[in-house]
Design a protein around this motif. Structure first.
Motif, mmCIF file in Angstrom:
data_model
loop_
_atom_site.group_PDB
_atom_site.id
_atom_site.type_symbol
_atom_site.label_atom_id
_atom_site.label_comp_id
_atom_site.label_asym_id
_atom_site.label_seq_id
_atom_site.Cartn_x
_atom_site.Cartn_y
_atom_site.Cartn_z
ATOM 1 N N GLU A 774 0.670 -1.337 0.141
ATOM 2 C CA GLU A 774 0.014 -0.068 0.158
ATOM 3 C C GLU A 774 0.895 1.313 0.020
ATOM 4 O O GLU A 774 0.541 2.352 -0.548
ATOM 5 C CB GLU A 774 -1.029 0.077 1.204
ATOM 6 C CG GLU A 774 -2.275 -0.742 0.997
ATOM 7 C CD GLU A 774 -3.402 -0.585 2.435
ATOM 8 O OE1 GLU A 774 -4.124 0.098 1.980
ATOM 9 O OE2 GLU A 774 -3.014 -1.164 3.300
ATOM 10 N N THR A 775 1.989 1.231 0.689
ATOM 11 C CA THR A 775 2.871 2.158 0.702
ATOM 12 C C THR A 775 3.437 2.766 -0.455
ATOM 13 O O THR A 775 3.419 3.889 -1.222
ATOM 14 C CB THR A 775 3.948 2.059 1.724
ATOM 15 O OG1 THR A 775 3.497 1.999 2.898
ATOM 16 C CG2 THR A 775 5.086 3.189 1.737
ATOM 17 N N VAL A 776 3.720 1.960 -1.458
ATOM 18 C CA VAL A 776 4.362 2.029 -3.002
ATOM 19 C C VAL A 776 3.135 2.410 -3.603
ATOM 20 O O VAL A 776 3.281 3.251 -4.545
ATOM 21 C CB VAL A 776 4.957 0.680 -3.408
ATOM 22 C CG1 VAL A 776 5.624 0.955 -4.800
ATOM 23 C CG2 VAL A 776 6.367 0.463 -2.471
ATOM 24 N N ILE A 777 1.870 1.759 -3.516
ATOM 25 C CA ILE A 777 0.930 2.192 -4.338
ATOM 26 C C ILE A 777 0.663 3.584 -4.108
ATOM 27 O O ILE A 777 0.302 4.349 -4.851
ATOM 28 C CB ILE A 777 -0.503 1.205 -4.125
ATOM 29 C CG1 ILE A 777 -0.097 -0.096 -4.530
ATOM 30 C CG2 ILE A 777 -1.687 1.907 -4.719
ATOM 31 C CD1 ILE A 777 -1.086 -1.189 -4.086
ATOM 32 N N GLY A 778 0.549 3.943 -2.800
ATOM 33 C CA GLY A 778 0.432 5.458 -2.562
ATOM 34 C C GLY A 778 1.096 6.434 -3.331
ATOM 35 O O GLY A 778 0.920 7.447 -3.425
ATOM 36 N N GLN A 779 2.370 6.102 -3.245
ATOM 37 C CA GLN A 779 3.441 6.831 -3.964
ATOM 38 C C GLN A 779 3.307 6.992 -5.237
ATOM 39 O O GLN A 779 3.256 8.132 -5.857
ATOM 40 C CB GLN A 779 4.940 6.305 -3.811
ATOM 41 C CG GLN A 779 5.540 6.526 -2.263
ATOM 42 C CD GLN A 779 5.416 7.951 -1.857
ATOM 43 O OE1 GLN A 779 5.883 8.793 -2.507
ATOM 44 N NE2 GLN A 779 5.177 8.007 -0.515
ATOM 45 N N ILE A 780 2.865 5.975 -6.036
ATOM 46 C CA ILE A 780 2.456 6.146 -7.347
ATOM 47 C C ILE A 780 1.148 7.119 -7.661
ATOM 48 O O ILE A 780 1.115 7.700 -8.467
ATOM 49 C CB ILE A 780 2.016 4.570 -7.949
ATOM 50 C CG1 ILE A 780 3.588 3.757 -7.693
ATOM 51 C CG2 ILE A 780 1.809 4.541 -9.485
ATOM 52 C CD1 ILE A 780 3.314 2.282 -8.017
ATOM 53 N N TYR A 781 0.037 6.620 -7.018
ATOM 54 C CA TYR A 781 -1.259 7.082 -7.421
ATOM 55 C C TYR A 781 -1.432 8.216 -6.620
ATOM 56 O O TYR A 781 -2.569 9.131 -7.108
ATOM 57 C CB TYR A 781 -2.253 5.819 -7.145
ATOM 58 C CG TYR A 781 -2.092 4.807 -8.244
ATOM 59 C CD1 TYR A 781 -3.000 5.001 -9.209
ATOM 60 C CD2 TYR A 781 -1.540 3.813 -7.912
ATOM 61 C CE1 TYR A 781 -3.002 4.016 -10.377
ATOM 62 C CE2 TYR A 781 -1.329 2.915 -8.865
ATOM 63 C CZ TYR A 781 -2.144 2.976 -10.278
ATOM 64 O OH TYR A 781 -2.181 1.921 -10.996
ATOM 65 N N ASN A 782 -0.639 8.959 -5.828
ATOM 66 C CA ASN A 782 -1.069 10.017 -5.028
ATOM 67 C C ASN A 782 0.080 11.235 -5.591
ATOM 68 O O ASN A 782 -0.085 12.430 -5.120
ATOM 69 C CB ASN A 782 -0.693 9.945 -3.334
ATOM 70 C CG ASN A 782 -1.896 9.182 -2.825
ATOM 71 O OD1 ASN A 782 -3.086 8.837 -3.339
ATOM 72 N ND2 ASN A 782 -1.476 8.782 -2.089
ATOM 73 N N ASN A 783 0.808 10.940 -6.542
ATOM 74 C CA ASN A 783 1.914 11.859 -6.711
ATOM 75 C C ASN A 783 2.161 11.749 -8.311
ATOM 76 O O ASN A 783 3.275 12.376 -8.744
ATOM 77 C CB ASN A 783 3.151 11.168 -6.198
ATOM 78 C CG ASN A 783 3.460 11.609 -4.699
ATOM 79 O OD1 ASN A 783 3.402 12.618 -4.070
ATOM 80 N ND2 ASN A 783 3.199 10.376 -3.965
#
Length: 823
Positions: A774-783
């Motif tokens: 989830e941490t890596v997904i957040g970096q991709i889709y929130n940035n």
């Protein structure tokens, strides 16, 4: 009449306010690498058919219609627009792309207001292969446009179609009738998507990778013509290139046509508006102010019906327009479909090297079938949406999976369409055609074997025949040789001048299946950053993927094993040649000679050594399959089978205890045997992960594997900026870097992190697996990295190598979960 959208996107879909800008998106790490900015949306188009992308701002801005080539720029005339008039009120009309064109073109049009941080004007949602635009706060009607292509698991026909379908759902919540008109305009770009430089120059970039100059025929429209069509299946327009209508010559790359279509009111679906009027305008100037359309459309939703088939003159460009006007009564909901299709059947690589695309097996090879494809899309749209929902619903419904994970599972499959994908027409040698996806757009070569060790799980899960076609291509390539020398880019970046190496050594496993400017599948090992003939992971990667593709598809495809077996033997034998001291394990040379190709490993390494052990186990399993097959397998030397397996057993027996004894330090496996480094390598036990995935004996003792994995999680993830970004590739046990100036060790590789997530899940660490993921997904889709997922991100907000293949490793988590937690 339907009373609601029959095919809504699930709530887990990625969402973004329409047209909202990004305040601080990730930016590219190397100036020479690709950075188109954050305005990326889901692509439309089938695998290998070419694709187009439409951003959350509503503009069509990505054009991957020349196989393997990238073009990112907005075409304002490719657009939906909408007219609305509530009974007794003044009308309003907007082009539905929120950004105004940068030039003076279409200056008479009014553009839909973008969302701001304080006010949303609608929402974009995406769950590949569907995305939607919901408009809110501007129009009085409730409006949603869902767009999709028929990407369907285990479907090797529809998934190849060059097609996008747009399903408009319009609801009137008022107590008065509302008149609406939906307008689709399209710029005739037939002929644009081919390289005008037939022998492009190749040079080494500042990051050491080879690149060639690509120049499309963008804007060259002379001779292009448009014409209207009405059939029982639909009404619309065809946008042709400059080929003579009576010509029987085979089309060249870029030659073909577009088509846009809507339903024929004489043969409507039950929820199509009964009073619909269709307006068709076959020739207008997309470089002008657009007034010839907007004057009437903004007034009452109509167009001047025009059937002008005159060709575009030199320097001129032409576009078409198709509008559907209708009335929606209070409380009523209607659906209005549009289809966009293209038929550019030929991909040319080096001059004269051409392939027909896979969809041609259904639709023919003459490049004149866009209308038939579009009408087929109108007819099949509900069936396709049902099939997509049936595929997605079981995953979306998993209550034990985080929503972000379920979202990213589907959205990361975008690369199978957008990643410069190729899918050739079928042949006797390749009954489903040949397939390929670029490593990325910066490193533009196909199916990099070390990268697809992680990134091919999505293809394997849903289109296993395509996955096996890729591995058969590698198997054919291993015995080939290409002695041409070329400059190795890594040494250029190190200031060491021109170090030359042969392109491909006999029996060396190739790194990739070639590049779009040469001859993919035939001329392999395109990359020249390192001398891949010296890599210590590629042969192991090949063997593990062969056994994986057999094992995870039911262990029944004996022909696949037989086709690949000679290459398995050749690859492992070649790799064993790097065992300089005869201890059973090939040594790393001290040059970066594996997938972490900026990272020097010396002697026995945890990464390559573990893969070697797992590959030997996989080869023994493959050989046992062939021994017990009792089938006429012409490609297998039966007499040599048992001696070969005996040799593999000897190597394994010698190597396995040595690997553990040499590298185990009581807490984790040391980076290698000679550097003396105390760095914790995040991916040190990829071989152990693969062994367990495939039901093979463990590479390392289980308690040691658990200790190593716990150390990786703590040092590389939790202690790397407090777990904000994901796991860095290599840090000391206290979380500090060995060298603050390092490149690969201090990057967070998205695909490696998803692979670690799968390993954690495999070892029963479920909470840790999904926290990391989830941490890596957040970096991709929130940035602002959505639909251009990079290989690497850094803690300072930069990325490298967008549109990267390895990130589809997220499907490894799915595969492992099916093993450890079957539903």
């Amino acid at each position: 009449m339907t009373t609601s959208n029959p095919f809504p996107l699930p709530a887990v879909a990625w969402s973004r306010p329409l047209g909202l800008g990004w305040s601080d998106p990730y930016r590219v790490r190397y100036a020479s690498n690709l950075d188109d900015g954050p305005h990326h949306g889901m692509p439309l188009g089938g695998f290998g058919a070419g694709c187009i992308g439409r951003s959350p701002a509503g503009d069509f801005n990505l054009w991957h219609l020349d196989g393997g080539e990238h073009c990112f720029r907005s075409l304002p005339a490719c657009q939906f627009s909408l007219f609305e008039q509530v009974a007794g009120e003044a009308p309003q009309a907007y082009g539905l792309g929120t950004p105004e064109p940068n030039s003076s073109s279409l200056s008479t049009w009014q553009w839909y207001p973008p969302s701001t941080p304080d006010r949303s004007t609608g929402v974009y949602q995406a769950l590949y292969p569907r995305s939607s635009y919901t408009y809110d706060g501007v129009f009085r009607s409730a409006l949603t446009c869902t767009q999709f292509s028929p990407i369907l698991p285990h479907n090797y026909e529809d998934t190849s179609f060059p097609l996008g379908v747009f399903d408009w759902v319009v609801h009137n919540p008022l107590d008065r009738p509302v008149t609406l008109s939906i307008l689709l305009t399209w710029h005739n770009s037939a002929g644009w998507f081919t390289n005008t430089r037939k022998s492009p120059d190749i040079e080494i970039r500042d990051d050491g990778s080879p690149v060639y100059d690509y120049q499309s025929a963008w804007g060259q429209s002379e001779g292009n013509v448009n014409h209207s069509l009405t059939t029982d299946q639909g009404m619309g327009l065809v946008l042709d290139g400059n080929r003579h209508p009576g010509s029987t010559a085979a089309p060249q790359e870029g030659e073909g046509q577009w088509a846009i279509a809507t339903a024929n009111p004489r043969h409507p679906s039950p929820d199509f508006p009964q009073d619909a009027e269709i307006f068709s305008h076959s020739r207008w100037d997309p470089q002008g102010d657009g007034g010839e359309l907007w004057q009437t459309f903004s007034r009452d939703g109509s167009l001047v019906n025009l059937a002008d088939g005159g060709p575009a003159a030199a320097g001129e460009q032409v576009a078409v327009a198709l509008a559907v006007r209708f009335t929606v009564n209070p409380g009523q909901t209607v659906r209005v479909p549009f289809a966009l299709a293209w038929d550019f059947p030929v991909t040319e690589f080096a001059q004269g090297v051409t392939y027909y695309r896979r969809y041609c097996d259904r639709w023919g090879r003459d490049g004149r079938n866009a209308w038939a494809i579009a009408c087929h899309g109108l007819q099949q749209r509900d069936q396709w949406q049902q099939q997509i929902a049936q595929w997605q619903d079981p995953i979306v419904g998993r209550s034990d999976w985080p929503d972000a994970f379920k979202m990213a599972l589907f959205n990361e499959l975008y690369l199978l369409t957008q990643g410069g994908s190729l899918w050739s027409a079928a042949s006797a040698a390749d009954p489903v055609g040949q397939f390929g996806v670029l490593e990325c757009l910066d490193y533009a070569w196909y199916e990099s074997l070390d990268v697809r060790l992680y990134g091919s799980f999505g293809l394997l899960t849903h289109w296993p025949d395509l996955e096996k076609s890729v591995m058969r291509a590698f198997a054919r390539a291993i015995a080939q040789a290409d002695d041409r020398p070329r400059v190795i880019g890594y040494y250029v970046t190190q200031g060491q001048g021109q170090v030359l190496a042969p392109r491909k050594v006999t029996n060396a496993t190739p790194h990739d299946l070639g590049a779009p400017n040469e001859h993919p599948w035939e001329k392999t090992n395109y990359t020249a950053y390192q001398d891949c003939n010296l890599w210590k992971d590629l042969a192991s990667d090949f063997v593990l993927q062969v056994y994986r593709d057999f094992y995870l598809t039911g262990s029944q495809d004996l022909a696949f094993v037989a086709d690949c077996w000679p290459a398995v033997v050749a690859a492992l034998t070649y790799l064993k040649g790097f065992d300089q001291d005869g201890d059973g394990i090939p040594e790393n040379s001290g040059a970066p000679d594996q997938t972490f190709d900026d990272w020097r490993l010396r002697g026995i390494s945890a990464y390559c050594g573990g893969l070697w052990l797992a590959a030997l186990e996989a080869a023994l399993a493959l050989g046992q399959v062939l021994k017990t097959a009792n089938l006429p397998l012409d490609s297998v030397n039966a007499a040599a089978l048992e001696p070969t397996l005996a040799q593999f057993r000897t190597w394994l027996t010698q190597a396995k205890p040595l690997y553990h004894a040499t590298l185990w330090n009581g807490q984790f496996y040391s980076l290698d045997s000679e550097s003396g480094s105390d760095v914790v390598m995040a991916d040190q036990l990829c071989g152990q992960f693969y062994a367990r995935l495939l039901g093979l004996p463990d590479v390392v003792p289980e308690d040691c594997g658990r200790s190593a994995l716990a150390t990786v999680y703590d040092a590389c993830f939790l202690k790397f900026h407090n777990g904000q970004f994901g796991a860095a590739n290599g840090l000391r046990p206290d979380g500090s870097p060995l060298n603050p100036q390092d490149t690969h060790p201090l990057e967070v590789w998205t695909g490696i992190n998803f692979g670690l997530g799968a390993f954690l899940l495999q070892m029963g660490q479920r909470d840790q697996a999904f926290r990391l993921t989830e941490t890596v997904i957040g970096q991709i889709y929130n940035n602002g990295l959505q639909f251009r997922t990079p290989e690497a991100i850094t803690a300072v907000g930069t990325f490298r190598a967008s549109h990267y293949l390895r990130a589809m490793a997220i499907w490894a988590i799915y595969v492992v979960d099916q093993q450890v937690n079957p539903k």
